[in-house]
Enzyme design. Structure first.
Site, short mmCIF file in Angstrom:
data_model
loop_
_atom_site.label_atom_id
_atom_site.label_comp_id
_atom_site.label_asym_id
_atom_site.label_seq_id
_atom_site.Cartn_x
_atom_site.Cartn_y
_atom_site.Cartn_z
N SER A 239 28.52 37.61 46.34
CA SER A 239 28.64 37.48 47.90
C SER A 239 29.60 37.39 48.47
CB SER A 239 27.89 35.33 47.50
OG SER A 239 29.64 35.10 47.71
N LYS A 240 29.86 36.94 49.73
CA LYS A 240 30.94 37.14 50.40
C LYS A 240 32.45 36.47 49.85
CE LYS A 240 29.93 38.42 54.50
NZ LYS A 240 29.19 38.32 55.30
N ARG A 241 32.26 35.10 49.02
CA ARG A 241 32.60 34.12 48.35
C ARG A 241 34.06 35.27 48.02
NH1 ARG A 241 31.51 31.04 45.08
NH2 ARG A 241 29.16 32.05 44.67
N GLY A 243 34.92 38.10 47.93
CA GLY A 243 35.64 39.44 48.77
C GLY A 243 34.31 39.95 49.44
#
Ligand code: GLU
Length: 464
Positions: A239-241, A243
Site C-alpha cells: 500500500s501507499k505506506r 512507497g
C-alpha cells in the site's frame, strides 16, 4: 489464434497500481504466448466511484507498459441493458428475487448475528415472498444454493472447495437499479467468451459465488487462476505506506517501462534463477506452471537495480528523447547546448533512473555552472590559475574534440607543467561541471566542445 481468451478488468476508481499492472501483464503475456485474445474491460458499474480521469490514467499506464489489447476497452456502463435482461431472466426463472428488507433492519440482524459469534449472512426473509409491496424500494438477490459444495481447480492454487452454505444470497441489483460486480463479471466473462479468468487472489472468495451464477445462467464455467498478493517489506499488503504504488509514479520517478515489466513479472513468476527478460523472452517463457503459490514481497532496490541495467544497456537515441522530457520536467532548457545523445552516452553507466540522469546532465546545459562551494574550496584555489591557463591554451590548439585527441593534449599539459593528472583533473572537472562527481573530463570536454569548455575554464580561471 488459439481458443484462449483472457481479460484484464480494472475498476476505474484510481490509478493503475503495481498489483493491477502485474495482473494485466500476466494476462497479456499468456495471450501473446498462446496467440489468444486479450480483452480490456473497464468495470465502471459503480457509477459513484468511477471517474473518466481514472479510466484515462489506466489506459495511459497500459500504453506506457506496452500492454496492447486485442479487444476493448469495453465499458460495463454501456452494457446495462444486457445486465437488466439477464437479471429479468433470473427473476422470471425464480433464480433471483426481490428483497424489500430495509438497510436498518439488515444492519440490526447483522449486528445480532455477530454478537452471537455467527457469520453475518442474509437470513432469507424475502426469499420466498410472493407479494410485491408498492412504492417500496427493493434490491434483487441471487438465490444461492443452501447445501452442497462448489469446487474449482484453480490453475495456480489447485482444487479449492467452498461449502455452499457459506455463500450468501448476494445482491445483484441495487435499489437504484444498477447491477453489482459479482453478477456483471459473470455476464461479461461469459458473453465475452473468456476462457481463463486470471486475477488477484483477493477475488478467490468471489469465485464460488460467481460459479453458481454461471450455472444459474446456463453459461459454461471458465478456468480460474488466482495469483498471490504483493506485499510490502513488512509482509502486509502493498500500500501507499510502502512507497509509490501507482505505475505512473514510477515513470515520473524515472523508471523505464521495460524495467518495471521485468520487475513485475518476477513478483510471483520465475524461470530458474533468471532475472533479466526482454518482452520477447517473457512471451516465450511465461507459463502459469511457474507462478508461485505464496505472496511475493515488493523490493524497491531490485527494481532500481533493473532500471539501472536497462538504462546502461538502452538505446542512446531513445534515452535521449526521454531525457529531454525529464529535463523539461526538472525545468532544464535543452534547446541550446550539447547533443543529447552524446550527453546520454556519458551518463548511461552512472544513472539509475532518468530523473538521476536529468540531474546529472544539468551542468551540460548551464549557462554559468553553479560550483559546489566545498569543491571550489578544495580544487579551485588561486594556485590553480597557471595550470588552468595551460589547459585553456592547449585546448584552443586542438582541431578535433574527440576523447583521444583530448587525452593526448592532457599528456602534453602534464609534460609541460610537470604535474600529474591527479593534480590537474579535479580542478578542470570542478570548473567544467561544478562538482567533483561527473563523467570523465575527456568525455565532458568532448561533449561540451572545445569552445564551451574553454569558456567555462576561462571564467573560473579569471575569478581565481
Ligand atoms: N474489477 C475488479 C477489480 O478491479 C476485477 C475483477 C476481476 O478480475 O474479476 O478488482
Amino acid at each position: 489464434m488459439s481458443e484462449l481468451r483472457v481479460r484484464f478488468a480494472p475498476s476505474p476508481t484510481g490509478h493503475l497500481h503495481i498489483g493491477g499492472a502485474r495482473t494485466a501483464l500476466f494476462n497479456y503475456l499468456l495471450a501473446r504466448k498462446e496467440q489468444g485474445t486479450f480483452v480490456l474491460r473497464i468495470e465502471d458499474t459503480d457509477v459513484a466511484r468511477s471517474t473518466q480521469e481514472s479510466v484515462d490514467a489506466i489506459l495511459d499506464a497500459m500504453k506506457w507498459l506496452g500492454f496492447t489489447c486485442d479487444e476493448g476497452p469495453v465499458y460495463q456502463s454501456e452494457r446495462f441493458e444486457l445486465y437488466r435482461e439477464k437479471i429479468d431472466q433470473l427473476v422470471s426463472e425464480g433464480k433471483a428475487y426481490r428483497c424489500y428488507c430495509r438497510q436498518d433492519e439488515l444492519d440490526q440482524k447483522r449486528e445480532a448475528a455477530q454478537a452471537k459469534g455467527l457469520k453475518p449472512k442474509y437470513d432469507g426473509t424475502c426469499r420466498d415472498r410472493s407479494d410485491h409491496p408498492e412504492n417500496t424500494p427493493y434490491v434483487i438477490r441471487f438465490r444461492s444454493p443452501l447445501s452442497g459444495e462448489t469446487s474449482f481447480n484453480d490453475r495456480v492454487k489447485g482444487v479449492i472447495t467452498f461449502s455452499n452454505d457459506e455463500l450468501d444470497d448476494l445482491i445483484i441489483q441495487r435499489t437504484d437499479g444498477t447491477p453489482t460486480y459479482n453478477f456483471v463479471v459473470v455476464v461479461d466473462d461469459a458473453t465475452m467468451n473468456i476462457t481463463l479468468v486470471l486475477r488477484g487472489d483477493d477475488h478467490i472468495n468471489n469465485t464460488p459465488r460467481q460459479i453458481v451464477m454461471y450455472k444459474a445462467l446456463g453459461y459454461p464455467v471458465p478456468d480460474f487462476a488466482h495469483v498471490p498478493m504483493i506485499l510490502g517489506s513488512d509482509k502486509t499488503r502493498l500500500s501507499k505506506r510502502h512507497g509509490a504504488t501507482s505505475v505512473m509514479a514510477y515513470r515520473d520517478m524515472g523508471y523505464l517501462p521495460e524495467a518495471l515489466v521485468n520487475y513485475l513479472v518476477r513478483l510471483g513468476w520465475s524461470h530458474g534463477d533468471d532475472e533479466i527478460f526482454s518482452m520477447e523472452e517473457l512471451i516465450e517463457k511465461f507459463s502459469l506452471d511457474n507462478i508461485g503459490r505464496s505472496a511475493s514481497v515488493f523490493n524497491p532496490d531490485k527494481l532500481l537495480w533493473l532500471n539501472a541495467h536497462y538504462i546502461k544497456t538502452g538505446h542512446s537515441q531513445r534515452l535521449a528523447d526521454l531525457l529531454k522530457e525529464y529535463m523539461q520536467a526538472a525545468g532544464i532548457e535543452t534547446s541550446k547546448g550539447p547533443n543529447l545523445v552524446a550527453v546520454v552516452k556519458t551518463l548511461q553507466e552512472r544513472a539509475r533512473t532518468m530523473v538521476e540522469m536529468a540531474e546529472a546532465a544539468r551542468f551540460y546545459f548551464a549557462d554559468t555552472v553553479e560550483v559546489d562551494p566545498s569543491a571550489a574550496e578544495k580544487f579551485l584555489t588561486a594556485d590553480k590559475k597557471p595550470v588552468l591557463g595551460a589547459v585553456i591554451r592547449h585546448l584552443h590548439l586542438l582541431k578535433q574534440a574527440d576523447e583521444v585527441s583530448i587525452g593526448k593534449t592532457f599528456d602534453t599539459i602534464m609534460e609541460e607543467t610537470g604535474l600529474k593528472l591527479g593534480k590537474i583533473g579535479p580542478s578542470v572537472r570542478v570548473a567544467l561541471t561544478g562538482s567533483t562527481s561527473s563523467p570523465g573530463i575527456y568525455e565532458v570536454i568532448s561533449v561540451l566542445g572545445i569552445e564551451e569548455s574553454c569558456r567555462r575554464l576561462q571564467r573560473i580561471q579569471e575569478s581565481l
